[in-house]
Each structure stands twice: as C-alpha cells, then as structure tokens.
Write a protein that holds these residues in place. Structure first.
Motif, short mmCIF file in Angstrom:
data_model
loop_
_atom_site.label_atom_id
_atom_site.label_comp_id
_atom_site.label_asym_id
_atom_site.label_seq_id
_atom_site.Cartn_x
_atom_site.Cartn_y
_atom_site.Cartn_z
N LEU A 176 -6.97 -2.38 -18.97
CA LEU A 176 -6.49 -2.13 -17.61
C LEU A 176 -5.79 -3.37 -17.05
O LEU A 176 -6.22 -4.50 -17.27
CB LEU A 176 -7.64 -1.77 -16.67
N GLU A 177 -4.73 -3.11 -16.30
CA GLU A 177 -4.10 -4.13 -15.48
C GLU A 177 -3.99 -3.56 -14.06
O GLU A 177 -3.48 -2.46 -13.87
CB GLU A 177 -2.71 -4.48 -16.00
N ALA A 178 -4.51 -4.31 -13.10
CA ALA A 178 -4.38 -3.92 -11.70
C ALA A 178 -3.23 -4.71 -11.11
O ALA A 178 -3.23 -5.95 -11.12
CB ALA A 178 -5.67 -4.21 -10.94
N LEU A 179 -2.22 -4.01 -10.60
CA LEU A 179 -1.05 -4.65 -10.01
C LEU A 179 -1.04 -4.37 -8.51
O LEU A 179 -0.86 -3.22 -8.09
CB LEU A 179 0.23 -4.12 -10.66
N PHE A 180 -1.23 -5.40 -7.70
CA PHE A 180 -1.21 -5.30 -6.25
C PHE A 180 0.08 -5.96 -5.76
O PHE A 180 0.21 -7.18 -5.81
CB PHE A 180 -2.42 -6.00 -5.64
N THR A 181 1.02 -5.14 -5.31
CA THR A 181 2.33 -5.66 -4.95
C THR A 181 2.40 -6.08 -3.49
O THR A 181 1.69 -5.56 -2.63
CB THR A 181 3.42 -4.62 -5.24
N ALA A 182 3.30 -7.02 -3.22
CA ALA A 182 3.48 -7.56 -1.87
C ALA A 182 4.65 -6.89 -1.16
O ALA A 182 5.61 -6.44 -1.79
CB ALA A 182 3.74 -9.07 -1.97
N ASN A 183 4.53 -6.80 0.15
CA ASN A 183 5.66 -6.45 1.03
C ASN A 183 6.37 -5.16 0.63
O ASN A 183 7.59 -5.08 0.66
CB ASN A 183 6.66 -7.62 1.06
N ILE B 245 -1.70 0.53 -16.24
CA ILE B 245 -1.50 -0.32 -15.07
C ILE B 245 -1.82 0.51 -13.83
O ILE B 245 -1.19 1.56 -13.60
CB ILE B 245 -0.05 -0.83 -14.99
N LEU B 246 -2.79 0.09 -13.03
CA LEU B 246 -3.09 0.73 -11.75
C LEU B 246 -2.37 -0.05 -10.67
O LEU B 246 -2.58 -1.26 -10.52
CB LEU B 246 -4.60 0.73 -11.49
N GLN B 247 -1.53 0.63 -9.89
CA GLN B 247 -0.66 -0.09 -8.96
C GLN B 247 -0.80 0.43 -7.53
O GLN B 247 -0.79 1.64 -7.28
CB GLN B 247 0.78 0.01 -9.42
N ALA B 248 -0.93 -0.51 -6.59
CA ALA B 248 -0.94 -0.20 -5.16
C ALA B 248 -0.37 -1.41 -4.43
O ALA B 248 -0.28 -2.50 -4.99
CB ALA B 248 -2.36 0.10 -4.68
N HIS B 249 0.03 -1.22 -3.17
CA HIS B 249 0.60 -2.35 -2.43
C HIS B 249 -0.37 -2.88 -1.38
O HIS B 249 -1.18 -2.14 -0.82
CB HIS B 249 1.96 -2.01 -1.83
N LEU B 250 -0.27 -4.17 -1.11
CA LEU B 250 -1.22 -4.88 -0.26
C LEU B 250 -0.97 -4.70 1.23
O LEU B 250 -1.90 -4.76 2.03
CB LEU B 250 -1.19 -6.38 -0.57
N ASP B 251 0.27 -4.50 1.63
CA ASP B 251 0.61 -4.51 3.05
C ASP B 251 0.50 -3.14 3.69
O ASP B 251 0.35 -2.13 3.02
CB ASP B 251 2.02 -5.07 3.25
N ARG C 173 -2.96 -7.40 7.57
CA ARG C 173 -2.05 -7.42 6.42
C ARG C 173 -0.72 -6.71 6.72
O ARG C 173 -0.27 -5.86 5.93
CB ARG C 173 -2.72 -6.79 5.19
N PRO C 174 -0.07 -7.05 7.84
CA PRO C 174 1.26 -6.47 8.05
C PRO C 174 2.22 -6.97 6.99
O PRO C 174 2.00 -8.01 6.36
CB PRO C 174 1.65 -6.99 9.44
N SER C 175 3.28 -6.22 6.76
CA SER C 175 4.27 -6.63 5.76
C SER C 175 4.77 -8.04 6.05
O SER C 175 5.13 -8.37 7.18
CB SER C 175 5.45 -5.66 5.77
N GLY C 176 4.76 -8.88 5.02
CA GLY C 176 5.14 -10.27 5.18
C GLY C 176 4.01 -11.17 5.62
O GLY C 176 4.15 -12.39 5.64
N GLY C 177 2.88 -10.58 5.96
CA GLY C 177 1.71 -11.35 6.38
C GLY C 177 0.50 -11.02 5.54
O GLY C 177 -0.59 -10.79 6.05
N GLU C 178 0.69 -11.04 4.21
CA GLU C 178 -0.36 -10.61 3.29
C GLU C 178 -1.23 -11.75 2.76
O GLU C 178 -2.03 -11.53 1.84
CB GLU C 178 0.25 -9.88 2.08
N ALA C 179 -1.11 -12.94 3.32
CA ALA C 179 -1.82 -14.09 2.74
C ALA C 179 -3.32 -13.86 2.66
O ALA C 179 -3.95 -14.16 1.63
CB ALA C 179 -1.52 -15.36 3.56
N ARG C 180 -3.91 -13.29 3.72
CA ARG C 180 -5.36 -13.13 3.73
C ARG C 180 -5.83 -12.02 2.79
O ARG C 180 -6.85 -12.17 2.11
CB ARG C 180 -5.85 -12.88 5.16
#
Length: 488
Positions: free
Chosen positions: A138-145, A73-79, A25-32
């Motif tokens: 609850l809302e879980a927010l998983f942000t990209a890049n 809202i619980l927030q974390a990033h995917l990459d 899951r590198p930045s910009g490659g979060e598809a999986r």
C-alpha cells in the motif's frame, strides 16, 4: 443533536475524521494537517515522506501472503473548501470545525464540514492503523491544495509512486464507481478603471444578495441554482439604466470552485430619484426571489441606505463591466452526448471583486472535451476583451478519459455485488478529480474513484450520510483484499 461522533461506525474512520475536522486546513493552509499526517505515519513506524509539492506519502508493506499483489495507491486530498453562512464568526485559518450528528447525517454548524475530502483521509488513516484488513503493498498519497489549483497533484514527480492501481477516495455518491472526470481552465479578468469623485446630490445605498444554496461548481452546476454575481449584476444594470445608479465597490463570491452565494455592492443614486429606486429595486428583488424559489428558497435581497461614497467607478468601465458579466456564460453550456445526464461543459462566474483602480472577475470553466474547454475559454476571453478588460486563461488541467475495460473496475464491481447484492453504477463526474493530473504523470495506472454520500459540498450545508460511510469502509477493505496479482 450531538457533537459526539465517536460512537458512530466504523469507529476508526469517525475517530480520525473528528480529529481531522478540528485541524484547520483551508487550501494553501495545510501545514498543520500535513504535520498531523506525517506524525501519524511515523507513529506507526511506516515509511513517511513529504515531497516538494507538499504531498505526503506513507508506505505500508503487504500482509503475509499478499506480497505478490499489485500495489495499490490510496489517494485523498488534505485541504477543504472554507465557506460559511453570512454572520457566522469562523476563522478557517485557526478555528476547528465542530462536526455534529444530525439524524442520519453528520454536518457542521454554519460552515463547510470538510467531509470533502476529510472522510477519504480518515478512511486511509484507518486502513494504515488497523491490522485487520488484508492487503498487498500500500501507498497512501495525501495531496496538497486540491481545491485551489491542484498544485499537489501537478507537482507529483514521476517515479515516486510504485503502485499499479490508484483508488481515489474523493467521490460523493456511495454505490457509484467513477471512471472519468472533466478538465478545467481558469479565466481571470481585470477591468482597470479611473476612480472619480462622486458629484453632489446623491444618496448612498448598499445592495446585498445572500442566502443562496451555492454548492460545488462541478457537481451541482446542473441544478440551476442562483449565482449571486449574476443576480447582483441584474440589480445594478436595472439601477443604472433606470435610475442613474453609480458603482463605488462590489464584492461577490469567494472561490472559483464554489457557486457564489453572496454579493454586496456600495452604490450611489441621484437624491431626487431615491424613493423610486427603492420601490422598483424591491419589486425586482421580489421577481428574482420568485424565479429562484425552487432552487434557492432562502435567497434574500436587501437595500439599505448608507453614507454617501466618496468615489465611484468611471461610467465607461462600469457599463462595460455590467454588459460583459451579463453576457458571460454561467451554468451548463452543453450536456454530454455520450453519457446520459452528464454535463459536458460548464462555466462558473465565481468572483467579482473591486479594489483600488480595478475590478477582477474570476471564472472556472470545466469540460470533459478538451476542444470544448478551449473554445469556451476563447469565447469568454473575446467577450471580456471586447469590453475593455485584460484576460488571462491559465490553471488548465486535463480530464480523465474513462476506461470501461479496466481490470480493477471489473474486480470492484464484483466485490460490490458480493458485499451488497447489487452492481454499482458506472459514472463520470463533471468535476476535477486529481486522477486526470496524476494519470498524465503515471499513464499506466489503473484508476477508479469512489466514496460515501456527501451532499452540498463546497457550501455551508455540506453533510455526509452516516450509513454510507460504513458501506464505503466495508467496500474499501474488501477491495484491498481482492487486489489482483497482475493487471493485464
């Protein structure tokens, strides 16, 4: 040392983290990883959407009796940041991260671990999956890049989120609550040059700088660690001034938000002065090693003979490049006058890379003062333009202004004291949390950031403290159970 982290507590968090670590899951490659999270939400029967920016949002209804609480809202990033030790074979686009237990820590073997922000993602998945914690909507927010421009946070549309409180799980010191962060600005510099044939009578050499500690260009910038691009520039300047060194190519650093650990340059030196060049460069390398011994004990500087390069950077462009990099601010520019120990403004001279006909220099500027950030950008722009380069200043993002009177902050301080017998410290961070960007789109959100203890993020030495993850999880569940019915 063991590869098995499944027996660690809390089991749910570590189970999910182990799964996440094995998904590239590198930045910009979060598809999986995006596909994994979407499937996870669907498997629980929860409303799950992917927005136009690649963010994933999962909604979980309140448990019985908590329907009147303010939505969280619980927030974390995917990459994650892809960094590895030189010589390690690892393809971040395809290879899994193998997380291992090392005493009181979990780390990877020669690469970044991805605890930044994989532990935050894992903690949210554990909350979504478990029937145990009491919580309101609850809302879980998983942000990209997040790590390479925060495009997910920038692309978040107004009206998509309904909660009134945002808990960002992307901080790196357990026992501290973060209520502010720095803004940032990218400086991209381009030197065009005429490639010229190398005259006869030269020897070829490769200079390499490696083994530096590196680290997060916000969280670790105050530690005074060596910058591979600055060190290489010093070696090249000495070689040019004293031995007629010419540059064929250079490549240093890889990411704007990582303090550069490695650099290499292919050069040519007049054959008659080759031995003197080797001896004096070795002496300079020893001096630099001594200067950096406290912050970068593994620093290595090497000089090796190689085939003679066929083409070189023209002398005028080479001189301008060296002089501008030498003068470019790097590290702490100013400390905060309001919060003791906080860096206000900094610059990371992150990347120096040559290609056919040009050399690119990339810097990431940070400041909690918008005016200081713009002034630093202007100063660096003027510096490189005067050396003959083109400069683009873009990618700016806002900081997050602290609100010590936050209702949720007061609740969280009380909850932490009740859980662990002490009041958590209040901090602002010299890094670009997504809170500043999300808060600009949702200005009424009450926001606090916290997390477990992570050391050396954005470097191959990244590790997360096992005991702090358990405390982080306990605290998160108790905070959710203590959500208020109103914020005012």
């Amino acid at each position: 040392m063991s590869n098995d982290i499944s027996s660690l507590h809390p089991v749910g968090v570590w189970k999910h983290f182990q799964r996440i670590a094995r998904i590239p899951r590198p930045s910009g490659g979060e598809a999986r990883i995006r596909e994994f999270v979407v499937g996870f939400g669907a498997s629980l029967g929860l409303e799950t959407i992917v927005d136009d920016a690649g963010n994933v949002i999962i909604r979980k209804p309140a448990v019985a009796g908590m329907e009147d609480r303010v939505g969280i809202i619980l927030q974390a990033h995917l990459d994650m940041v892809p960094q590895k030790i030189g010589g390690i074979e690892h393809d971040f686009e395809n290879d899994p991260i193998e997380a291992v237990v090392d005493g009181e820590w979990v780390r990877a073997s020669g690469t970044t671990l991805g605890a930044d922000n994989g532990i935050g993602v894992a903690a949210i998945l554990a909350v979504l999956e478990s029937p145990a914690p009491r919580h309101g909507p609850l809302e879980a927010l998983f942000t990209a890049n997040e790590e390479n421009g925060m495009s997910g946070a920038f692309g978040l549309r107004p009206g998509l989120l309904g909660g009134g409180i945002l808990l960002n799980l992307d901080s790196e010191d357990e026992g501290e609550l973060f209520i502010g962060c720095a803004g940032g600005l990218d400086a991209t510099v381009k030197f065009d040059f005429e490639g010229k044939p190398l005259p006869l009578g030269y020897n070829g050499f490769v200079l390499t700088v490696g083994g530096l500690s590196g680290g997060h260009s916000g969280m670790d910038i105050h530690l005074g660690r060596g910058n591979a691009n600055k060190i290489m520039n010093r070696l090249l300047q000495h070689g040019r001034q004293c031995h007629g060194l010419l540059l064929s190519s250079v490549e240093g650093g890889s990411l704007r938000n990582a303090i550069p650990r490695e650099s290499s340059a292919r050069v040519a030196v007049p054959r008659a002065g080759g031995e003197a060049f080797l001896q004096e460069t070795a002496a300079l390398a020893e001096t630099i090693n001594n200067e950096c011994s406290a912050t970068d004990p593994e620093l290595s500087i090497a000089i090796e003979k190689t085939v003679v390069p066929s083409r070189i950077v023209d002398e005028s462009a080479f001189a301008g490049l060296l002089e501008a990099i030498s003068a470019c601010p790097d590290g702490v520019v100013r400390m905060s006058g309001e919060i003791p120990g906080l860096v206000e403004t900094s610059s990371n001279l992150a990347v120096v890379r040559s290609a056919d006909g040009f050399v690119t220099v990339e810097c990431l500027l940070r400041s909690s003062a918008d005016s200081a950030l713009q002034e630093l950008g202007t100063r660096i722009g003027d510096l490189f333009r005067s050396a003959g380069a083109s400069v683009v200043l873009d990618g700016g993002y806002p900081g997050w202004k602290p609100n010590p009177e936050s209702r949720m902050l007061g609740i969280m301080r009380r909850v932490y004291r009740d859980c662990f017998g002490k009041v958590p410290a209040l901090k602002a961070v010299h890094a670009g949390l997504e809170c500043g960007i999300i808060g600009a789109t949702y200005p009424k959100l009450d926001m606090v950031s916290f997390g477990p203890t992570i050391r050396h993020p954005h470097s191959p030495y990244e590790k997360v403290d096992i005991a702090s993850v358990e405390k982080f999880h306990i605290f998160l569940e108790q905070v959710l159970a203590s959500a208020p019915t109103v914020l005012s």
